[in-house]
Design a protein around this motif. Structure first.
Motif, short mmCIF file in Angstrom:
data_model
loop_
_atom_site.label_atom_id
_atom_site.label_comp_id
_atom_site.label_asym_id
_atom_site.label_seq_id
_atom_site.Cartn_x
_atom_site.Cartn_y
_atom_site.Cartn_z
N ALA A 1 0.79 -1.11 -0.02
CA ALA A 1 -0.25 -0.09 0.13
C ALA A 1 0.66 1.18 -0.09
O ALA A 1 0.43 2.15 -0.69
N GLU A 2 1.98 1.01 0.65
CA GLU A 2 2.80 2.47 0.85
C GLU A 2 3.35 2.74 -0.70
O GLU A 2 3.60 3.70 -0.87
N VAL A 3 3.81 1.31 -1.47
CA VAL A 3 4.34 1.64 -2.68
C VAL A 3 3.38 2.34 -3.56
O VAL A 3 3.58 3.18 -4.39
N LEU A 4 2.02 1.71 -3.31
CA LEU A 4 0.95 2.40 -4.34
C LEU A 4 0.58 3.77 -3.86
O LEU A 4 0.46 4.48 -4.84
N LYS A 5 0.89 4.21 -2.79
CA LYS A 5 0.58 5.75 -2.43
C LYS A 5 1.78 6.54 -2.94
O LYS A 5 1.70 7.37 -3.44
N GLY A 6 2.96 5.87 -3.13
CA GLY A 6 4.06 6.55 -3.78
C GLY A 6 4.03 6.69 -5.28
O GLY A 6 4.26 7.71 -5.69
N ASP A 7 3.46 5.73 -5.70
CA ASP A 7 3.12 5.69 -6.99
C ASP A 7 1.99 6.66 -7.44
O ASP A 7 1.95 7.52 -8.36
N LEU A 8 1.14 6.63 -6.48
CA LEU A 8 0.12 7.86 -6.61
C LEU A 8 0.50 9.37 -6.49
O LEU A 8 0.12 9.98 -7.49
N ARG A 9 1.45 9.59 -5.69
CA ARG A 9 2.13 10.81 -5.57
C ARG A 9 2.55 11.36 -6.83
O ARG A 9 2.75 12.34 -7.21
N LYS A 10 3.47 10.24 -7.32
CA LYS A 10 4.27 10.50 -8.51
C LYS A 10 3.28 10.71 -9.53
O LYS A 10 3.47 11.66 -10.36
N LEU A 11 2.34 9.81 -9.76
CA LEU A 11 1.37 10.18 -10.85
C LEU A 11 0.66 11.41 -10.91
O LEU A 11 0.41 12.24 -11.75
N GLN A 12 0.45 11.93 -9.61
CA GLN A 12 -0.43 13.27 -9.33
C GLN A 12 0.63 14.37 -9.64
O GLN A 12 0.29 15.15 -10.50
N GLY A 13 1.69 14.11 -9.35
CA GLY A 13 2.86 15.07 -9.56
C GLY A 13 3.06 15.27 -10.97
O GLY A 13 3.15 16.46 -11.62
N ASP A 14 3.11 14.06 -11.73
CA ASP A 14 3.39 14.07 -13.34
C ASP A 14 2.29 14.88 -14.05
O ASP A 14 2.27 15.43 -15.00
N HIS A 15 1.06 14.56 -13.43
CA HIS A 15 -0.17 15.14 -14.19
C HIS A 15 -0.09 16.59 -13.71
O HIS A 15 -0.55 17.53 -14.63
N THR A 16 0.05 17.03 -12.63
CA THR A 16 0.19 18.31 -12.18
C THR A 16 1.24 19.02 -13.05
O THR A 16 0.92 20.25 -13.63
N GLN A 17 2.28 18.35 -13.44
CA GLN A 17 3.28 19.17 -14.20
C GLN A 17 2.70 19.38 -15.61
O GLN A 17 3.21 20.37 -16.15
N ARG A 18 2.36 18.26 -15.99
CA ARG A 18 1.84 18.36 -17.61
C ARG A 18 0.49 19.35 -17.69
O ARG A 18 0.56 20.28 -18.66
N ILE A 19 -0.09 19.52 -16.58
CA ILE A 19 -1.19 20.52 -16.66
C ILE A 19 -0.59 22.02 -16.58
O ILE A 19 -1.09 22.92 -17.48
N ARG A 20 0.41 22.19 -15.52
CA ARG A 20 1.00 23.76 -15.78
C ARG A 20 1.80 23.98 -16.95
O ARG A 20 1.65 24.89 -17.10
N ALA A 21 2.50 22.81 -17.38
CA ALA A 21 3.22 23.11 -18.71
C ALA A 21 2.14 23.50 -19.77
O ALA A 21 2.61 24.30 -20.66
N THR A 22 1.07 22.63 -19.85
CA THR A 22 0.30 23.12 -20.88
C THR A 22 -0.52 24.36 -20.85
O THR A 22 -0.69 25.13 -21.63
N ILE A 23 -0.73 24.69 -19.68
CA ILE A 23 -1.39 26.07 -19.41
C ILE A 23 -0.29 27.19 -19.56
O ILE A 23 -0.48 28.27 -20.11
N SER A 24 1.05 26.91 -19.27
CA SER A 24 2.06 27.87 -19.35
C SER A 24 2.26 27.93 -21.00
O SER A 24 2.31 29.22 -21.39
N LYS A 25 2.19 27.13 -21.62
CA LYS A 25 2.23 27.20 -23.23
C LYS A 25 1.17 27.72 -23.95
O LYS A 25 1.39 28.58 -24.65
#
Length: 473
Positions: free
Chosen positions: A108-132
């Motif tokens: 479960a801890e591994v899954l939560k780490g993956d979730l945080r990474k996934l959320q971070g990646d998606h957030t970065q993509r959203i911010r980059a798209t909005i910035s562009k």
């Protein structure tokens, strides 16, 4: 007995009809009188129509970009919902693991780490798209505003030029104080376009420049006034460190007053600021060469007679080396110049153009081992130095020197030129325009060689010295 007015007794509709007919008659009368009272009305109407069409195109472009922005917003929203659903699924999995399978806590801890990474990646993509998207919209808005402002500026300049052309007073052309290259490929062609486009009698022109380049202007310089004769070297100095005359400075105003006094009339002034305002987007590197060519008219230069420079060899190569950002004053460049001049002098005499009064901020190279203007016995003054140098260049077999504005003179006189630079510190759009001008004139070629391309040097010099006479013919 009270008598009522027939108009008062008439129905209201009859009076209204009479008023409407009167207004219509006045309106038609006003439309017929408008060309007499306001001759520029039709031009202004067409100008407003063009501006309205431009604004409609801009609104259409903005609407299209808003639609793209809306589609992008929807994509971002869908991505956010996907992240939310993934989060909810993983949260449910974590709850089951915690309550039913204590042994799976590590997973479960591994899954939560993956979730945080996934959320971070998606957030970065959203911010980059909005910035562009934001950067794109800002760039589009800035470009649209720049083009709109340039269109308005051109309209204003054209109206001012039309008023200058429509008058009968003399037209002071200048006073020019800029670089030689700008005078050759921008200013003089712009003046020719003005005369042609507005059908101006060249006899009205009073050309004001420095160094006496009367041959550059040809028939436009029936009346020529030299700044050095008018105000001396000190009085001809520009107002500031730049030679770009984007405004009418104190020096220009002083010279205009002196010219007006000399010709005995208050002239219209065709100042270089009109050139910079109407061609600003190209000079700043924002637009292509095609719009520029619509406002420039090129002519070959007929050089002054050889007799202007007593003692010229029957056959020779003209040379002018000076130091600039593209050819800095270094020991290597000085040795390169010595090698070039020695190689050329082995076949033909070399006449150095090193005795003229400086008309810009470039320091000239001079060596006494080669023939110079001073040794030819010609009297070079500030007021004739460019015309003397034009005579030397125009009757040479070929020209060698530093790449820069002065090197444009040789092809325009029908003389082949081989010129050099050691650093690529020059604006390519100026060279591109010069190449287009030479092509239209079927001029002799201008070969630009970097100093490190030593392998091309012998071939280039051999071609220039052997075929320059054929091009001139």
């Amino acid at each position: 007995m009270v008598t009522r007015c027939a108009c008062a007794a008439a129905p209201a509709t009859v009076c209204d009809t009479t008023d409407t007919m009167g207004q219509s008659l006045l309106r038609r009368l006003g439309l017929r009188l408008m060309p007499l009272l306001h001759p520029m009305a039709e031009d202004e109407r067409r100008g407003r129509k063009q501006m309205l069409e431009l604004l409609r195109d801009q609104r259409s472009a903005h609407a299209a970009e808003r639609a793209k922005g809306e589609a992008l917003r929807k994509d971002v929203e869908a991505l956010r919902k996907e992240v939310q659903r993934t989060t909810e699924r993983l949260a449910g999995t974590t709850t089951v693991v915690k309550t039913g399978f204590a042994g799976q806590r590590h997973a479960a801890e591994v899954l939560k780490g993956d979730l945080r990474k996934l959320q971070g990646d998606h957030t970065q993509r959203i911010r980059a798209t909005i910035s562009k998207q934001s950067a794109f919209l800002k760039g589009l808005l800035g470009s649209t505003q720049s083009i709109s402002q340039q269109a308005v500026t051109q309209q204003q300049v054209m109206q001012r030029l039309a008023r200058i052309a429509a008058g009968t007073r003399p037209i002071l052309v200048g006073p020019w104080a800029g670089e030689v290259g700008f005078e050759l490929i921008y200013w003089i062609p712009f003046v020719r376009w003005f005369v042609e486009h507005f059908a101006v009698d060249p006899a009205r022109l009073v050309v004001v420049s420095r160094g006496g380049p009367v041959s550059w202007y040809g028939e436009l310089a029936a009346r020529y006034v030299d700044v050095f004769d008018l105000a001396g070297p000190r009085g001809a100095a520009p107002d500031g460190p730049t030679l770009k005359q984007r405004r009418v400075g104190q020096r220009d105003r002083r010279l205009i007053r002196l010219v007006a006094k000399q010709i005995g009339a208050v002239p219209f002034v065709l100042h270089p600021t009109y050139l910079y305002r109407i061609t600003g987007t190209y000079l700043d590197g924002q637009t292509g060469v095609r719009p520029m060519l619509e406002m420039l008219r090129y002519r070959a230069i007929a050089p002054p007679p050889r007799t202007l420079v007593p003692g010229l060899p029957a056959d020779y190569v003209a040379a002018k080396f000076y130091f600039s950002a593209a050819f800095p004053d270094t020991a290597e460049n000085r040795q390169f110049v010595r090698d070039v001049l020695s190689r050329v002098a082995a076949g033909l005499p070399v006449v150095l153009l090193d005795q003229g009064t400086a008309v810009d901020d470039h320091r000239q190279y001079a060596e006494a081992r080669h023939v110079s203007l001073a040794s030819l016995g010609v009297a070079v003054t500030p007021a004739n130095n460019l015309e003397v140098q034009t005579a030397v260049v125009g009757h040479a077999r070929a020209f060698v020197g530093t790449y820069g504005g002065f090197s444009y003179l040789a092809p325009m006189c029908g003389v082949e030129a081989v010129v050099f630079h050691s650093v690529a510190e020059y604006y390519l759009h100026h060279r591109h325009l010069a190449d287009v001008a030479f092509s239209r004139l079927h001029a002799a070629p201008l070969t630009v060689i970097p100093t490190h391309a030593a392998g091309l040097l012998s071939a280039g010099l051999a071609t220039a010295t052997s075929s320059g006479a054929a091009h001139r013919g």
